[in-house]
Design a protein around this motif. Structure first.
Motif, PDB file in Angstrom:
ATOM      1  N   HIS A 193       1.819  15.143 -13.545  1.00  0.00           N
ATOM      2  CA  HIS A 193       0.365  15.222 -14.047  1.00  0.00           C
ATOM      3  C   HIS A 193       0.173  17.115 -13.756  1.00  0.00           C
ATOM      4  O   HIS A 193       0.085  17.659 -14.745  1.00  0.00           O
TER       5      HIS A 193
ATOM      6  N   GLN B  84       3.594   1.581  -1.410  1.00  0.00           N
ATOM      7  CA  GLN B  84       4.263   1.455  -2.462  1.00  0.00           C
ATOM      8  C   GLN B  84       3.663   2.048  -3.227  1.00  0.00           C
ATOM      9  O   GLN B  84       4.095   3.149  -4.048  1.00  0.00           O
ATOM     10  N   THR B  85       2.174   1.625  -3.505  1.00  0.00           N
ATOM     11  CA  THR B  85       1.629   2.200  -4.597  1.00  0.00           C
ATOM     12  C   THR B  85       1.199   3.750  -4.195  1.00  0.00           C
ATOM     13  O   THR B  85       0.747   4.679  -5.253  1.00  0.00           O
ATOM     14  N   GLY B  86       0.941   4.227  -2.520  1.00  0.00           N
ATOM     15  CA  GLY B  86       0.220   5.450  -2.735  1.00  0.00           C
ATOM     16  C   GLY B  86       1.831   6.297  -2.942  1.00  0.00           C
ATOM     17  O   GLY B  86       0.689   7.056  -3.820  1.00  0.00           O
ATOM     18  N   LYS B  87       2.402   6.038  -2.820  1.00  0.00           N
ATOM     19  CA  LYS B  87       4.112   6.534  -3.044  1.00  0.00           C
ATOM     20  C   LYS B  87       3.815   6.828  -4.644  1.00  0.00           C
ATOM     21  O   LYS B  87       4.057   8.006  -5.692  1.00  0.00           O
ATOM     22  N   GLU B  88       3.178   5.959  -5.670  1.00  0.00           N
ATOM     23  CA  GLU B  88       3.842   5.771  -7.185  1.00  0.00           C
ATOM     24  C   GLU B  88       2.068   6.830  -7.969  1.00  0.00           C
ATOM     25  O   GLU B  88       2.415   7.550  -8.402  1.00  0.00           O
ATOM     26  N   ARG B  89       1.296   6.824  -6.850  1.00  0.00           N
ATOM     27  CA  ARG B  89      -0.370   7.502  -7.387  1.00  0.00           C
ATOM     28  C   ARG B  89       0.245   9.214  -6.741  1.00  0.00           C
ATOM     29  O   ARG B  89       0.280   9.516  -8.017  1.00  0.00           O
ATOM     30  N   GLN B  90       1.074   9.414  -5.404  1.00  0.00           N
ATOM     31  CA  GLN B  90       1.601  10.430  -5.805  1.00  0.00           C
ATOM     32  C   GLN B  90       2.539  11.025  -6.425  1.00  0.00           C
ATOM     33  O   GLN B  90       2.587  12.547  -6.879  1.00  0.00           O
ATOM     34  N   GLU B  91       3.337  10.676  -6.877  1.00  0.00           N
ATOM     35  CA  GLU B  91       4.317  10.961  -8.417  1.00  0.00           C
ATOM     36  C   GLU B  91       3.422  10.978  -9.258  1.00  0.00           C
ATOM     37  O   GLU B  91       3.798  12.241  -9.692  1.00  0.00           O
ATOM     38  N   ALA B  92       2.608  10.358  -9.587  1.00  0.00           N
ATOM     39  CA  ALA B  92       1.833   9.985 -10.821  1.00  0.00           C
ATOM     40  C   ALA B  92       0.850  11.735 -10.684  1.00  0.00           C
ATOM     41  O   ALA B  92       0.939  12.790 -12.251  1.00  0.00           O
ATOM     42  N   LYS B  93       0.390  12.257  -9.503  1.00  0.00           N
ATOM     43  CA  LYS B  93      -0.566  12.934  -9.943  1.00  0.00           C
ATOM     44  C   LYS B  93       0.515  14.135  -9.618  1.00  0.00           C
ATOM     45  O   LYS B  93       0.126  15.335 -10.421  1.00  0.00           O
TER      46      LYS B  93
ATOM     47  N   ARG C 109       0.989  -1.238   0.180  1.00  0.00           N
ATOM     48  CA  ARG C 109       0.151   0.276  -0.350  1.00  0.00           C
ATOM     49  C   ARG C 109       0.867   1.311  -0.192  1.00  0.00           C
ATOM     50  O   ARG C 109       0.869   2.391  -0.424  1.00  0.00           O
TER      51      ARG C 109
END
Length: 138
Positions: free
Chosen positions: A122, A110-119, A108
């Protein structure tokens, strides 16, 4: 003087609960394995030992070194606590569930970190597009 020591260790060995009864008598160790079905309660184990101790089949005695234990009850309590800390409290299934929870937590994060980086990326792209739109000539 002949000392006698009996130690019972109960643990989960898939799929049953197992008790290992160690008996040291006269410097010789003999062991007996007891298979319980479901997780036994303390009073059930105690009752089983009291009723069936004579019927248990112990292994042939093996020469062993007898360790002198302190008679101080506080010291015994401390050593029991230390043994529990070292082995880890809980059954194998509980430990497996704990490992699963920890792996889920790491995933969780790791996926949260990736999501934050993607945001973040963007937002940066949107800013760049706005900057380019402002600097376009008429």
């Amino acid at each position: 003087m002949d000392t006698e020591c009996v130690k019972l260790t109960v643990f989960f060995e898939d799929p049953f609960w197992v008790g290992v009864l160690e008996r040291i008598s006269g410097g010789k160790l003999s062991v007996c394995k007891i298979t319980f079905g479901a997780e036994p309660k303390d009073y059930e184990v105690w009752e089983f030992i009291l009723k069936h101790y004579d019927a248990l089949k112990f292994s042939p005695p093996i020469e062993t070194e007898v360790r002198q234990t302190a008679d101080n009850p506080k010291r015994r309590q401390r050593s029991a606590k230390k043994q529990l800390q070292a082995a880890g409290v809980g059954t194998k299934s509980q430990q497996a569930l704990q490992m699963q929870r920890e792996e889920g937590k790491l995933q969780r994060k790791q996926t949260g970190k990736e999501r934050q980086e993607a945001k973040k990326q963007h937002r940066f792209d949107l800013k760049q597009q706005k900057r380019k739109a402002k600097h376009r000539g008429h």
